[in-house]
Motif scaffolding. Structure first.
Motif, PDB file in Angstrom:
ATOM      1  N   ASN A  33       6.042  41.194  34.193  1.00 30.41           N
ATOM      2  CA  ASN A  33       4.693  41.236  35.104  1.00 30.41           C
ATOM      3  C   ASN A  33       4.022  42.711  35.067  1.00 30.41           C
ATOM      4  O   ASN A  33       3.474  42.882  36.062  1.00 30.41           O
ATOM      5  N   SER A  34       4.342  43.396  34.281  1.00 32.68           N
ATOM      6  CA  SER A  34       3.482  44.734  34.409  1.00 32.68           C
ATOM      7  C   SER A  34       2.292  44.902  33.874  1.00 32.68           C
ATOM      8  O   SER A  34       1.831  43.703  33.273  1.00 32.68           O
ATOM      9  N   LEU A  35       1.616  45.972  34.007  1.00 35.65           N
ATOM     10  CA  LEU A  35       0.142  45.832  33.727  1.00 35.65           C
ATOM     11  C   LEU A  35       0.060  45.635  31.980  1.00 35.65           C
ATOM     12  O   LEU A  35      -1.186  44.836  31.889  1.00 35.65           O
ATOM     13  N   SER A  36       0.636  46.124  31.501  1.00 37.10           N
ATOM     14  CA  SER A  36       0.392  46.007  29.875  1.00 37.10           C
ATOM     15  C   SER A  36       0.750  44.404  29.455  1.00 37.10           C
ATOM     16  O   SER A  36      -0.057  44.135  28.502  1.00 37.10           O
ATOM     17  N   ALA A  37       1.590  43.598  30.078  1.00 36.38           N
ATOM     18  CA  ALA A  37       1.702  42.517  29.750  1.00 36.38           C
ATOM     19  C   ALA A  37       0.727  41.687  30.237  1.00 36.38           C
ATOM     20  O   ALA A  37       0.072  40.881  29.677  1.00 36.38           O
ATOM     21  N   PHE A  38       0.110  41.927  31.302  1.00 37.99           N
ATOM     22  CA  PHE A  38      -0.939  41.300  32.141  1.00 37.99           C
ATOM     23  C   PHE A  38      -2.140  41.392  31.271  1.00 37.99           C
ATOM     24  O   PHE A  38      -2.992  40.490  30.874  1.00 37.99           O
ATOM     25  N   LEU A  39      -2.571  42.616  30.783  1.00 39.82           N
ATOM     26  CA  LEU A  39      -3.812  42.906  30.031  1.00 39.82           C
ATOM     27  C   LEU A  39      -3.705  42.241  28.562  1.00 39.82           C
ATOM     28  O   LEU A  39      -4.739  41.780  28.136  1.00 39.82           O
ATOM     29  N   GLY A  40      -2.385  42.086  28.064  1.00 42.19           N
ATOM     30  CA  GLY A  40      -2.248  41.523  26.853  1.00 42.19           C
ATOM     31  C   GLY A  40      -2.370  39.857  26.993  1.00 42.19           C
ATOM     32  O   GLY A  40      -3.084  39.062  26.388  1.00 42.19           O
ATOM     33  N   ALA A  41      -2.134  39.303  28.032  1.00 45.20           N
ATOM     34  CA  ALA A  41      -2.146  37.810  28.682  1.00 45.20           C
ATOM     35  C   ALA A  41      -3.716  37.778  28.704  1.00 45.20           C
ATOM     36  O   ALA A  41      -4.517  36.696  28.442  1.00 45.20           O
ATOM     37  N   PHE A  42      -4.436  38.426  29.683  1.00 46.09           N
ATOM     38  CA  PHE A  42      -5.522  38.483  30.232  1.00 46.09           C
ATOM     39  C   PHE A  42      -6.681  38.749  28.970  1.00 46.09           C
ATOM     40  O   PHE A  42      -7.830  38.232  28.786  1.00 46.09           O
ATOM     41  N   ALA A  43      -6.718  39.985  28.251  1.00 42.05           N
ATOM     42  CA  ALA A  43      -7.704  40.508  27.475  1.00 42.05           C
ATOM     43  C   ALA A  43      -7.228  40.239  25.729  1.00 42.05           C
ATOM     44  O   ALA A  43      -8.156  40.118  24.882  1.00 42.05           O
ATOM     45  N   GLY A  44      -6.074  39.948  25.759  1.00 43.35           N
ATOM     46  CA  GLY A  44      -5.691  39.914  24.271  1.00 43.35           C
ATOM     47  C   GLY A  44      -5.369  38.246  23.929  1.00 43.35           C
ATOM     48  O   GLY A  44      -4.445  37.846  23.215  1.00 43.35           O
ATOM     49  N   ARG A  45      -6.644  37.608  23.992  1.00 45.67           N
ATOM     50  CA  ARG A  45      -6.526  36.047  23.652  1.00 45.67           C
ATOM     51  C   ARG A  45      -7.663  35.978  23.033  1.00 45.67           C
ATOM     52  O   ARG A  45      -8.715  36.571  23.180  1.00 45.67           O
ATOM     53  N   TRP A  46      -8.076  34.676  22.152  1.00 44.66           N
ATOM     54  CA  TRP A  46      -9.014  34.150  21.833  1.00 44.66           C
ATOM     55  C   TRP A  46      -9.379  35.051  20.683  1.00 44.66           C
ATOM     56  O   TRP A  46      -9.057  35.569  19.775  1.00 44.66           O
ATOM     57  N   ASP A  47     -10.722  35.560  20.853  1.00 48.11           N
ATOM     58  CA  ASP A  47     -11.360  36.393  19.933  1.00 48.11           C
ATOM     59  C   ASP A  47     -11.134  38.064  20.414  1.00 48.11           C
ATOM     60  O   ASP A  47     -11.297  38.667  19.301  1.00 48.11           O
ATOM     61  N   GLY A  48     -10.617  38.217  21.373  1.00 47.12           N
ATOM     62  CA  GLY A  48     -10.243  39.591  21.561  1.00 47.12           C
ATOM     63  C   GLY A  48      -9.506  40.472  20.555  1.00 47.12           C
ATOM     64  O   GLY A  48      -9.635  41.476  20.165  1.00 47.12           O
ATOM     65  N   PRO A  49      -8.191  39.714  20.028  1.00 48.27           N
ATOM     66  CA  PRO A  49      -7.526  40.519  19.052  1.00 48.27           C
ATOM     67  C   PRO A  49      -8.207  40.727  17.821  1.00 48.27           C
ATOM     68  O   PRO A  49      -7.841  41.581  17.151  1.00 48.27           O
ATOM     69  N   HIS A  50      -9.179  39.995  17.486  1.00 47.41           N
ATOM     70  CA  HIS A  50     -10.042  39.972  16.366  1.00 47.41           C
ATOM     71  C   HIS A  50     -10.811  41.295  16.456  1.00 47.41           C
ATOM     72  O   HIS A  50     -11.136  42.141  15.531  1.00 47.41           O
ATOM     73  N   TYR A  51     -11.478  41.636  17.452  1.00 47.28           N
ATOM     74  CA  TYR A  51     -12.417  42.797  17.766  1.00 47.28           C
ATOM     75  C   TYR A  51     -11.362  44.051  17.722  1.00 47.28           C
ATOM     76  O   TYR A  51     -11.765  44.989  17.394  1.00 47.28           O
ATOM     77  N   LEU A  52     -10.295  43.895  18.363  1.00 46.55           N
ATOM     78  CA  LEU A  52      -9.173  45.133  18.596  1.00 46.55           C
ATOM     79  C   LEU A  52      -8.820  45.364  16.879  1.00 46.55           C
ATOM     80  O   LEU A  52      -8.577  46.503  16.684  1.00 46.55           O
ATOM     81  N   PHE A  53      -8.530  44.322  16.046  1.00 44.07           N
ATOM     82  CA  PHE A  53      -7.985  44.542  14.796  1.00 44.07           C
ATOM     83  C   PHE A  53      -9.316  45.269  14.031  1.00 44.07           C
ATOM     84  O   PHE A  53      -8.820  46.299  13.465  1.00 44.07           O
ATOM     85  N   ILE A  54     -10.409  44.968  14.351  1.00 38.40           N
ATOM     86  CA  ILE A  54     -11.502  45.660  13.469  1.00 38.40           C
ATOM     87  C   ILE A  54     -11.514  47.010  14.062  1.00 38.40           C
ATOM     88  O   ILE A  54     -11.931  47.976  13.019  1.00 38.40           O
ATOM     89  N   ALA A  55     -11.778  47.270  15.464  1.00 40.24           N
ATOM     90  CA  ALA A  55     -11.718  48.680  16.115  1.00 40.24           C
ATOM     91  C   ALA A  55     -10.461  49.476  15.356  1.00 40.24           C
ATOM     92  O   ALA A  55     -10.691  50.522  15.105  1.00 40.24           O
ATOM     93  N   GLN A  56      -9.265  49.009  15.104  1.00 41.19           N
ATOM     94  CA  GLN A  56      -8.155  49.885  14.501  1.00 41.19           C
ATOM     95  C   GLN A  56      -8.225  49.887  13.089  1.00 41.19           C
ATOM     96  O   GLN A  56      -8.105  50.957  12.937  1.00 41.19           O
ATOM     97  N   ASN A  57      -8.563  48.729  12.352  1.00 41.21           N
ATOM     98  CA  ASN A  57      -8.738  48.822  10.911  1.00 41.21           C
ATOM     99  C   ASN A  57      -9.848  48.859  10.064  1.00 41.21           C
ATOM    100  O   ASN A  57      -9.831  48.989   8.833  1.00 41.21           O
ATOM    101  N   GLY A  58     -10.786  48.348  10.633  1.00 38.44           N
ATOM    102  CA  GLY A  58     -12.171  48.243   9.939  1.00 38.44           C
ATOM    103  C   GLY A  58     -11.882  46.779   9.506  1.00 38.44           C
ATOM    104  O   GLY A  58     -11.079  46.104   9.647  1.00 38.44           O
ATOM    105  N   TYR A  59     -12.995  46.451   8.619  1.00 39.87           N
ATOM    106  CA  TYR A  59     -13.190  45.221   7.894  1.00 39.87           C
ATOM    107  C   TYR A  59     -12.389  45.229   6.759  1.00 39.87           C
ATOM    108  O   TYR A  59     -12.185  46.288   6.010  1.00 39.87           O
TER     109      TYR A  59
END
Length: 174
Positions: A33-59
Motif C-alpha cells: 500500500n505504499s505511495l509508489s505501489a499506488f502510483l504504479g497501479a494508478f498511473a502505470g497502466r494502459w498507455d501510461g507505460p508507453h509514454y514513460l518508455f518514450i520519455a526514458q528511451n526515446g523512440y
C-alpha cells in the motif's frame, strides 16, 4: 482566478485521495500500500507505460516498443525535462499532468469569460474537474497537456495574438 485554481487543485487532491483509499481498502490482500505501489497501479497502466518508455528511451526501431511510434513526442519530452528535478518518471508524469490540468482549467476559464458570465464559466470548470473521466487528466496521459495547449491556442486567437496561437497549435500537434 484564485477560486478556479483552488477548485482544480482540490478536485485533484480529492480524486487522488479517493482512489488511494479505494486502493488500500479494496485492493488485493497482502498488497503493498505504499505511495509508489499506488502510483504504479494508478498511473502505470494502459498507455501510461508507453509514454514513460518514450520519455526514458526515446523512440526505438526494434522489439515491441517499435510500435510506440503512434504516441506523439511532446508529452514524453516534457516528462523527460521535468524528470531532471524529480528523478522518478512515474511521479514526474503525475505531477506534470496535474500541473497542466490546473493550467488548463485557468486557461479554459479565461476563454469562457470572454463570452459567458462568471457563474457559468466557474460551473463549467467545476463540471470538468469532477466529471468521472477527469481521472485521465491526473494520470500519466497527455490529455491535460493537450487540453491546456488547445484552450491556450484558442484564447490567443480570440485576443488576436496569432503568432502565439500558431506556436501553441504547433506544439498541440506534437
Amino acid at each position: 482566478m484564485k477560486k478556479v485554481v483552488c477548485l482544480a487543485v482540490f478536485s485533484r487532491i480529492l480524486l487522488l485521495l479517493g482512489i488511494y483509499l479505494l486502493f488500500v481498502f479494496y485492493g488485493q490482500p497482502n498488497q503493498d500500500n505504499s505511495l509508489s505501489a499506488f502510483l504504479g497501479a494508478f498511473a502505470g497502466r494502459w498507455d501510461g507505460p508507453h509514454y514513460l518508455f518514450i520519455a526514458q528511451n526515446g523512440y526505438v526501431t526494434t522489439g515491441i516498443e517499435r510500435l510506440f511510434i503512434v504516441f506523439p513526442p511532446f508529452y514524453p519530452l516534457v516528462i523527460k525535462m521535468t524528470n531532471l528535478f524529480f528523478q522518478n518518471l512515474l511521479f514526474t508524469a503525475v505531477i506534470v499532468s496535474n500541473l497542466f490540468f490546473v493550467l488548463a482549467c485557468l486557461t479554459f476559464y479565461k476563454l469562457l469569460r470572454l463570452d459567458y458570465s462568471e457563474d457559468f464559466s466557474f460551473s463549467v470548470i467545476f463540471l470538468l474537474s469532477f466529471f468521472p473521466t477527469s481521472y485521465f487528466f491526473s494520470t500519466s496521459y497527455a490529455e491535460s497537456l493537450f487540453l491546456f495547449l488547445f484552450c491556450a491556442s484558442f484564447l490567443f486567437i480570440r485576443k488576436n495574438r496569432f503568432w502565439k496561437s500558431s506556436l501553441l497549435a504547433g506544439l498541440l500537434t506534437l
